[in-house]
Design a protein around this motif. Structure first.
Motif, PDB file in Angstrom:
ATOM      1  N   UNK A   1       6.476  -7.080  11.888  1.00 42.51           N
ATOM      2  CA  UNK A   1       4.727  -6.662  12.032  1.00 42.51           C
ATOM      3  C   UNK A   1       5.026  -5.349  12.857  1.00 42.51           C
ATOM      4  N   UNK A   2       4.220  -4.601  12.763  1.00 45.34           N
ATOM      5  CA  UNK A   2       3.773  -3.390  13.179  1.00 45.34           C
ATOM      6  C   UNK A   2       2.289  -3.140  13.350  1.00 45.34           C
ATOM      7  N   UNK A   3       1.880  -2.955  14.541  1.00 47.65           N
ATOM      8  CA  UNK A   3       0.261  -2.794  14.826  1.00 47.65           C
ATOM      9  C   UNK A   3       0.148  -1.667  15.592  1.00 47.65           C
ATOM     10  N   UNK A   4      -0.929  -0.978  15.315  1.00 46.68           N
ATOM     11  CA  UNK A   4      -1.339   0.336  16.119  1.00 46.68           C
ATOM     12  C   UNK A   4      -2.935   0.432  16.040  1.00 46.68           C
ATOM     13  N   UNK A   5      -3.172   1.172  17.177  1.00 52.46           N
ATOM     14  CA  UNK A   5      -4.475   1.462  17.235  1.00 52.46           C
ATOM     15  C   UNK A   5      -4.766   2.733  17.914  1.00 52.46           C
ATOM     16  N   UNK A   6      -5.409   3.560  16.981  1.00 48.65           N
ATOM     17  CA  UNK A   6      -5.410   5.163  17.616  1.00 48.65           C
ATOM     18  C   UNK A   6      -6.842   4.915  18.648  1.00 48.65           C
ATOM     19  N   UNK A   7      -6.843   5.339  19.826  1.00 49.75           N
ATOM     20  CA  UNK A   7      -7.827   5.399  20.725  1.00 49.75           C
ATOM     21  C   UNK A   7      -7.869   6.598  21.418  1.00 49.75           C
ATOM     22  N   UNK A   8      -9.273   6.961  21.660  1.00 50.62           N
ATOM     23  CA  UNK A   8      -9.473   8.209  22.373  1.00 50.62           C
ATOM     24  C   UNK A   8      -8.853   8.199  23.806  1.00 50.62           C
ATOM     25  N   UNK A   9      -8.543   9.162  24.565  1.00 51.90           N
ATOM     26  CA  UNK A   9      -8.270   9.105  25.957  1.00 51.90           C
ATOM     27  C   UNK A   9      -8.829  10.565  26.679  1.00 51.90           C
TER      28      UNK A   9
ATOM     29  N   UNK B   1      -2.242  -2.921  10.714  1.00 49.60           N
ATOM     30  CA  UNK B   1      -1.204  -4.070  10.680  1.00 49.60           C
ATOM     31  C   UNK B   1      -0.312  -3.608   9.229  1.00 49.60           C
ATOM     32  N   UNK B   2       0.900  -3.497   9.763  1.00 52.09           N
ATOM     33  CA  UNK B   2       1.876  -3.535   8.563  1.00 52.09           C
ATOM     34  C   UNK B   2       3.025  -4.753   8.529  1.00 52.09           C
ATOM     35  N   UNK B   3       3.223  -5.236   7.562  1.00 49.98           N
ATOM     36  CA  UNK B   3       3.756  -6.523   7.583  1.00 49.98           C
ATOM     37  C   UNK B   3       4.960  -6.652   6.367  1.00 49.98           C
ATOM     38  N   UNK B   4       5.767  -7.512   6.461  1.00 51.94           N
ATOM     39  CA  UNK B   4       6.606  -7.761   5.466  1.00 51.94           C
ATOM     40  C   UNK B   4       6.368  -9.115   4.872  1.00 51.94           C
ATOM     41  N   UNK B   5       6.750  -9.565   3.907  1.00 55.71           N
ATOM     42  CA  UNK B   5       6.444 -10.904   3.274  1.00 55.71           C
ATOM     43  C   UNK B   5       6.723 -12.066   3.997  1.00 55.71           C
ATOM     44  N   UNK B   6       7.697 -11.754   4.919  1.00 60.73           N
ATOM     45  CA  UNK B   6       8.072 -13.096   5.821  1.00 60.73           C
ATOM     46  C   UNK B   6       6.650 -13.590   6.637  1.00 60.73           C
TER      47      UNK B   6
END
Length: 293
Positions: free
Chosen positions: A256-264, A205-210
């Protein structure tokens, strides 16, 4: 590897949006691996051109990291770049973003004081590399625990570290939003760097102070826990986070920016159109729906 990700930018109670974010995938010629770079930035409050500075920082950082990492990986096709090489790459990219913002500020009198926070993460193999200046944050939700990966560059954090301020009172301190490092800093620019091991199912998760000014780590962790358990999709988690910030009366833009590396399985790395978008950027939008690749 494929990527699940989502993002959200809202104005909150403000008339303008000074937050920006971006994400890109980088193909590496090493065992058909990919790397992921994500950036979030928040224009410094009270200065003209904050939205220009944050957009410039995001684009400069992503372009520089994609170019440098691709060149570095191509030069040594047998192995991934070392953590030390990647840290050097990130430090150079942050310094380049600082120069770019300073150059634009010098060229336009209306933007002469513009600056921005920036936090950048680069996932390569099973390692997450983080570089930042200011008070935008990176978190890692791993094995049922939320870990804050960054430490705010603010006057209040300095006072907390010195034992002069109770963390619970920091938000109401007169210097609560005075940052001590930023992109657009004329002297002594120095990003902080850290690395962390990634495990399957981790969420970044990346997020600003808001968001982080009004939501504690416990609340953020609760939402990401439901995402890790598949009770919330990545898109739903992003919406829940910004909604919670609004309900908590945030006074700022919230991103907010969310990401999840997952195998495929091999061969499933492409999107439905048959091509993987190399990057996306979101700037000055009242809100953005999330996306999944």
């Amino acid at each position: 590897m494929t990527l699940r990700f989502s993002h959200r930018i809202i104005a909150g109670p403000r008339d303008n949006i000074e937050d920006n974010l971006g994400l890109a995938r980088i193909s590496l010629p090493i065992h058909n691996q990919t790397a992921t770079v994500a950036v979030i930035a928040d224009g410094v409050r009270g200065e003209e051109g904050g939205e220009v500075a944050s957009a410039m920082a995001v684009k400069t950082l992503i372009a520089g990291i994609v170019t440098s990492l691709s060149a570095l990986a191509g030069a040594f096709e047998a192995a991934l770049p070392t953590p030390e090489e990647i840290d050097t790459l990130l430090a150079h990219a942050m310094t380049a973003a600082n120069r770019a913002v300073l150059g634009q500020a010098a060229a336009d009198p209306h933007l002469k004081h513009m600056a921005t926070t920036a936090v950048c993460v680069l996932a390569v193999g099973d390692t997450l590399h983080v570089a930042w200046v200011g008070d935008s944050r990176a978190y890692l939700y791993t094995q049922g625990e939320l870990r804050r990966l960054t430490r705010d560059h603010t006057e209040t954090q300095r006072l907390i570290d010195a034992g002069c301020l109770d963390p619970a009172r920091a938000l109401w301190h007169p210097r609560a939003h005075r940052i001590t490092r930023c992109v657009g800093q004329t002297e002594g620019f120095q990003p902080d760097l850290t690395t962390h091991r990634l495990s399957p199912g981790d969420i970044v998760l990346l997020a600003t102070d808001g968001l982080t000014d009004v939501l504690g780590d416990h609340k953020i962790g609760q939402i990401l826990h439901m995402t890790a358990d598949d009770r919330l999709s990545m898109d739903e988690a992003a919406r829940q986070l910004v909604k919670a910030a609004l309900l908590a009366c945030t006074s700022d833009n919230t991103s907010v920016l969310l990401f999840e590396p997952i195998p495929v399985a091999p061969g499933l790395e492409r999107t439905r159109t048959g091509a993987f978008p190399p990057a996306f950027f979101r700037t000055r939008q009242p809100h953005e729906e999330g996306a999944k690749l």
